[in-house]
Design a protein around this motif. Structure first.
Motif, PDB file in Angstrom:
ATOM      1  N   PHE A 136       0.796  -1.217   0.000  1.00 26.71           N
ATOM      2  CA  PHE A 136       0.000   0.000   0.000  1.00 26.71           C
ATOM      3  C   PHE A 136       0.837   1.280   0.000  1.00 26.71           C
ATOM      4  N   PRO A 137       1.750   1.429  -0.957  1.00 30.18           N
ATOM      5  CA  PRO A 137       2.383   2.737  -1.120  1.00 30.18           C
ATOM      6  C   PRO A 137       1.400   3.727  -1.745  1.00 30.18           C
ATOM      7  N   THR A 138       1.832   4.957  -1.892  1.00 33.14           N
ATOM      8  CA  THR A 138       0.930   6.016  -2.361  1.00 33.14           C
ATOM      9  C   THR A 138       0.243   5.685  -3.687  1.00 33.14           C
ATOM     10  N   PRO A 139       0.946   5.162  -4.709  1.00 29.02           N
ATOM     11  CA  PRO A 139       0.235   4.864  -5.970  1.00 29.02           C
ATOM     12  C   PRO A 139      -0.928   3.897  -5.768  1.00 29.02           C
ATOM     13  N   MET A 140      -0.738   2.909  -4.903  1.00 28.13           N
ATOM     14  CA  MET A 140      -1.790   1.921  -4.677  1.00 28.13           C
ATOM     15  C   MET A 140      -2.996   2.555  -3.993  1.00 28.13           C
ATOM     16  N   LEU A 141      -2.768   3.474  -3.062  1.00 28.91           N
ATOM     17  CA  LEU A 141      -3.885   4.129  -2.384  1.00 28.91           C
ATOM     18  C   LEU A 141      -4.736   4.905  -3.387  1.00 28.91           C
ATOM     19  N   PHE A 142      -4.096   5.661  -4.256  1.00 26.53           N
ATOM     20  CA  PHE A 142      -4.856   6.409  -5.258  1.00 26.53           C
ATOM     21  C   PHE A 142      -5.586   5.464  -6.212  1.00 26.53           C
ATOM     22  N   ALA A 143      -4.949   4.350  -6.575  1.00 25.25           N
ATOM     23  CA  ALA A 143      -5.592   3.398  -7.487  1.00 25.25           C
ATOM     24  C   ALA A 143      -6.814   2.761  -6.848  1.00 25.25           C
ATOM     25  N   LEU A 144      -6.696   2.364  -5.574  1.00 26.38           N
ATOM     26  CA  LEU A 144      -7.830   1.737  -4.897  1.00 26.38           C
ATOM     27  C   LEU A 144      -8.986   2.726  -4.730  1.00 26.38           C
ATOM     28  N   ALA A 145      -8.682   3.977  -4.415  1.00 19.34           N
ATOM     29  CA  ALA A 145      -9.748   4.979  -4.266  1.00 19.34           C
ATOM     30  C   ALA A 145     -10.407   5.301  -5.594  1.00 19.34           C
ATOM     31  N   PHE A 146      -9.656   5.205  -6.680  1.00 22.31           N
ATOM     32  CA  PHE A 146     -10.220   5.446  -8.009  1.00 22.31           C
ATOM     33  C   PHE A 146     -11.413   4.545  -8.280  1.00 22.31           C
ATOM     34  N   VAL A 147     -11.316   3.288  -7.863  1.00 22.77           N
ATOM     35  CA  VAL A 147     -12.311   2.298  -8.274  1.00 22.77           C
ATOM     36  C   VAL A 147     -13.716   2.647  -7.764  1.00 22.77           C
ATOM     37  N   PRO A 148     -13.961   2.839  -6.460  1.00 23.23           N
ATOM     38  CA  PRO A 148     -15.332   3.155  -6.035  1.00 23.23           C
ATOM     39  C   PRO A 148     -15.762   4.572  -6.407  1.00 23.23           C
ATOM     40  N   GLN A 149     -14.828   5.520  -6.396  1.00 24.18           N
ATOM     41  CA  GLN A 149     -15.223   6.894  -6.710  1.00 24.18           C
ATOM     42  C   GLN A 149     -15.610   7.040  -8.180  1.00 24.18           C
ATOM     43  N   PHE A 150     -14.841   6.416  -9.053  1.00 21.74           N
ATOM     44  CA  PHE A 150     -15.198   6.486 -10.465  1.00 21.74           C
ATOM     45  C   PHE A 150     -16.487   5.722 -10.735  1.00 21.74           C
ATOM     46  N   LEU A 151     -16.730   4.683  -9.936  1.00 22.55           N
ATOM     47  CA  LEU A 151     -17.986   3.943 -10.081  1.00 22.55           C
ATOM     48  C   LEU A 151     -19.184   4.851  -9.814  1.00 22.55           C
ATOM     49  N   ILE A 152     -19.078   5.750  -8.836  1.00 26.52           N
ATOM     50  CA  ILE A 152     -20.166   6.700  -8.574  1.00 26.52           C
ATOM     51  C   ILE A 152     -20.388   7.590  -9.787  1.00 26.52           C
ATOM     52  N   GLY A 153     -19.299   8.088 -10.383  1.00 21.13           N
ATOM     53  CA  GLY A 153     -19.446   8.897 -11.587  1.00 21.13           C
ATOM     54  C   GLY A 153     -20.076   8.131 -12.727  1.00 21.13           C
ATOM     55  N   GLY A 154     -19.682   6.866 -12.894  1.00 22.06           N
ATOM     56  CA  GLY A 154     -20.241   6.073 -13.987  1.00 22.06           C
ATOM     57  C   GLY A 154     -21.705   5.734 -13.796  1.00 22.06           C
ATOM     58  N   LEU A 155     -22.081   5.328 -12.573  1.00 20.07           N
ATOM     59  CA  LEU A 155     -23.477   4.953 -12.329  1.00 20.07           C
ATOM     60  C   LEU A 155     -24.413   6.158 -12.422  1.00 20.07           C
ATOM     61  N   THR A 156     -23.977   7.317 -11.917  1.00 19.84           N
ATOM     62  CA  THR A 156     -24.826   8.509 -12.073  1.00 19.84           C
ATOM     63  C   THR A 156     -24.896   8.931 -13.533  1.00 19.84           C
ATOM     64  N   GLY A 157     -23.868   8.596 -14.317  1.00 24.58           N
ATOM     65  CA  GLY A 157     -23.952   8.852 -15.755  1.00 24.58           C
ATOM     66  C   GLY A 157     -25.014   8.004 -16.428  1.00 24.58           C
TER      67      GLY A 157
END
Length: 545
Positions: free
Chosen positions: A349-370
Motif C-alpha cells: 500500500f504505497p501512495t500509488p496503490m492508495l490512489f488506485a484503490l480509491a479510483f475504483v469506487p469513486q469512479f464507479l459513482i461517476g459512472g453509475l450517475t452517468g
C-alpha cells in the motif's frame, strides 16, 4: 621490492562521466518523446493549479447565500474558463501526455513516430492555453458562455468583445495539438513495436492509450468543425438566428463532447490496472477481455452523443438511452478485472496503490450517475442542476484525477530517477480523499433539491446553505492537498533520493531500462528482455525461480 626502489603510484580512478546539462532551448526544441511528454504534463500541472484556483474562488462565492466575492459577470467568466480549461488544457493533456511518455517505452520503441509533429502538437497546445487565458486581460473579460458555448449565446449579440474570440482560437489550437500528439502515439503503437511485441502482448496501459487515440482521431475533428461554426457565427451574427445552425452545432459539438469524456479517463483506467497488478503481486486478471472491453467502449462512445440533448427535443431518446446504458457492459468487465486482480493478491500500500484503490469506487459513482442521466425520465428532472455538476466531478476529479495521481506516483521514479516522499504522498492522498467527497457528494443533494448550476448566488430560504458550506470546506481540503503535492515535488527535487531502475518491481518493459531512460529508451546496458506476454519482466522473474 627493495627499499631503494620507488613505490608505484596508484592511478586515480577516472572521474565518473557527467551528464551534459540540458539547456532550456534544447528542452523546448527536443524531439525526444519523453521530454515532449514531460513538457505537456508539466504545463498541465501548472494549469491545474491555476484553473483550480478559479474553482476555489467560485466555491467561496457559494459558501453562503448572497455572497459578493465575484460579480455575476466575473463569476460567469470563471466557470466558463474553469470548465473548458479543465477539459481542454488539463485533463486531456494529462491523458494524452502520459500515453506519449509511456507507450514507446512499453512497446520497446526508440522514439515516437513523427517526433517533429509531436513537438508541434505541444506548441499548439501551449499556444492554445495562453490564448484562452488571455481573455482575462481584455477590457470585456474572458468568455462567459459555459464550456460548450451554445449559440446564439456565444454570438456577438449576446457576448461582444474579444474574450469569446480568444476562447475559440485557444480551444482550436489546443484541440489540434492534442489531435496531432494522439495520432503520432497511435501510429507508434501500431508500427514501431519491438520484435516479439505483438498487439496482444502490449500492456493494458498501452491498449488503453490505443483506444483513447482512436477516439481522438475520430472525434477531435468534430471539435474543430464546431469551433469553425462558432467563428463563422461571430463574423456573421445572422447565422445564429437560424435554428438549423444552432441545433447543428449541438450535434457537431457533442459528437466530440461525449467521446472526450472517455479520452479523459481511459488512460487512467490503464494506469490503475498497471498499479493494481504491480502492488497486488500478480498478473493482471482478464487481460484479453479488458482489451476487447476497451475497444468496445471506444466504439460505443461514438454513438451516444445525443443523450446530452434529450431536453432539446432534437435527439431520438430511445436509441441514445439504449446505447448509453450498453456502456455498462464493457465498464463492468473492466471493474471485474480490477477486483479479480486485487482479490487474493499480496497487496502493498504505497501512495500509488492508495490512489488506485480509491479510483475504483469513486469512479464507479461517476459512472453509475452517468447511466442515471442517460435515462430520459431522470435526465428531464436533473438536467442543468447541481446533480450534473456532482456527476461530472465524480467522473473527472474523484475518478480521472485519482487515476492520474496513481500513475504519477508510480512512474515518477522512472521519469526522474528519484523517489517522492511517502509521508507527503499519503498526506496528499488522505486530504484529497476527504476533500473530494466532501466537495462533490453534497452536489447530488443540491441538484435533487433544485439548485441550478451556473448560478452565482442564492437566497437563504432556498435551503442550499449547509450543503454549499460543506462543499466549500471540502474544496479547501483539496487546496491543502494540492499544496502538499507541490511541496513533495520541490523537496524531492532538492533533496534527492535515488530510486533505482525498478523500485516497485514492475512487470512491463519501461522498468527494464534505466531511470530516467536514455534518449533512445534502451541501450546495451539495458537490453530488451524476451517478450512472451504483456508482462515480460514478471515472466523473467517467474522463470528464474
Amino acid at each position: 621490492m627493495t627499499a631503494t626502489e620507488p613505490r608505484p603510484v596508484a592511478e586515480a580512478p577516472p572521474p565518473a562521466p557527467r551528464r551534459a546539462r540540458t539547456t532550456v532551448l534544447e528542452w523546448l526544441t527536443s524531439t525526444d518523446h519523453k521530454r515532449i511528454a514531460l513538457l505537456t504534463l508539466g504545463t498541465a500541472v501548472v494549469l491545474l493549479v491555476a484553473i483550480g484556483a478559479l474553482a476555489l474562488t467560485m466555491r467561496a462565492q457559494l459558501a453562503q447565500p448572497q455572497m459578493h466575492v465575484l460579480s455575476n459577470e466575473r463569476y460567469n467568466q470563471f466557470f466558463t474558463v474553469h470548465g473548458s480549461g479543465m477539459i481542454y488544457l488539463v485533463m486531456t493533456p494529462f491523458a494524452i501526455g502520459l500515453g506519449l511518455y509511456l507507450v514507446p517505452l512499453q512497446i520497446g520503441a526508440p522514439n515516437v513516430a513523427a517526433p517533429r509533429t509531436t513537438m508541434c502538437g505541444y506548441w499548439l497546445y501551449l499556444g492554445g492555453a495562453v490564448t484562452m487565458l488571455s481573455g482575462f486581460a481584455t477590457s470585456t473579460g474572458a468568455a462567459d458562455h459555459g464550456w460548450y458555448a451554445y449559440p446564439p449565446l456565444a454570438g456577438t449579440r449576446y457576448t461582444p468583445g474579444p474574450g469569446v474570440d480568444l476562447w475559440i482560437a485557444g480551444v482550436t489550437l489546443a484541440g489540434l495539438g492534442m489531435l496531432l500528439i494522439g495520432a503520432t502515439v497511435l501510429w507508434t503503437a501500431l508500427v514501431k513495436r519491438a520484435p516479439g511485441m505483438t498487439l496482444l502482448r502490449m500492456p493494458v496501459f498501452s491498449w488503453s492509450v490505443v483506444a483513447t487515440n482512436l477516439m481522438v482521431i475520430g472525434a477531435f475533428p468534430s471539435l474543430l468543425a464546431a469551433m469553425a461554426i462558432l467563428a463563422a457565427g461571430r463574423v456573421n451574427p445572422d447565422l445564429f438566428t437560424q435554428n438549423v445552425w444552432n441545433i447543428g452545432y449541438q450535434h457537431v459539438f457533442w459528437f466530440f463532447g461525449h467521446p472526450v469524456v472517455y479520452v479523459m479517463f481511459f488512460p487512467f483506467v490503464g494506469a490503475v490496472a498497471e498499479v493494481l497488478a504491480a502492488f497486488g503481486g500478480r498478473r493482471y486478471f482478464g487481460y484479453r477481455i479488458t482489451v476487447v472491453s476497451l475497444l468496445a467502449f471506444a466504439a460505443l462512445s461514438m454513438s451516444v452523443w445525443g443523450h446530452h440533448m434529450f431536453t432539446t427535443g432534437q435527439a431520438e431518446n430511445d436509441y441514445y438511452s439504449l446505447t448509453s446504458i450498453l456502456l455498462l457492459v464493457p465498464a463492468g468487465l473492466e471493474y471485474f478485472g480490477f477486483l479479480a486482480t486485487v482479490l487474493g493478491g499480496r497487496l502493498r500500500f504505497p501512495t500509488p496503490m492508495l490512489f488506485a484503490l480509491a479510483f475504483v469506487p469513486q469512479f464507479l459513482i461517476g459512472g453509475l450517475t452517468g447511466i442515471m442521466v442517460a435515462t430520459p425520465a431522470v435526465d428531464y428532472q436533473v438536467t442543468d442542476s447541481y446533480f450534473i455538476v456532482g456527476h461530472w466531478h465524480y467522473t473527472l476529479a474523484a475518478g480521472s484525477l485519482f487515476g492520474f495521481f496513481a500513475g504519477f506516483y508510480y512512474w515518477f521514479p522512472k521519469a526522474t530517477g528519484l523517489r517522492l516522499r511517502e509521508r507527503l504522498g499519503k498526506a496528499h492522498f488522505w486530504l484529497w480523499l476527504a476533500g473530494t467527497n466532501a466537495t462533490f457528494l453534497p452536489m447530488f443533494w443540491l441538484g435533487l433539491h433544485g439548485m441550478p448550476r451556473r448560478i452565482s448566488s442564492y437566497l437563504p430560504e432556498d435551503g442550499f446553505a449547509t450543503a454549499n458550506l460543506i462543499a466549500t470546506l471540502g474544496s479547501g481540503l483539496l487546496a491543502v492537498g494540492t499544496v502538499v503535492f507541490l511541496v513533495d515535488l520541490v523537496i524531492s527535487a532538492v533533496r534527492r533520493r535515488p530510486a533505482g531502475d525498478d523500485p516497485w518491481g514492475g512487470f512491463t518493459l519501461e522498468w527494464a531500462t534505466s531511470s530516467p531512460p536514455p534518449p533512445q529508451n534502451f541501450d546495451p546496458d539495458h537490453p530488451l528482455p524476451p517478450i512472451r506476454s504483456y508482462a515480460p519482466l514478471l515472466d523473467l522473474r517467474t522463470e528464474s525461480r
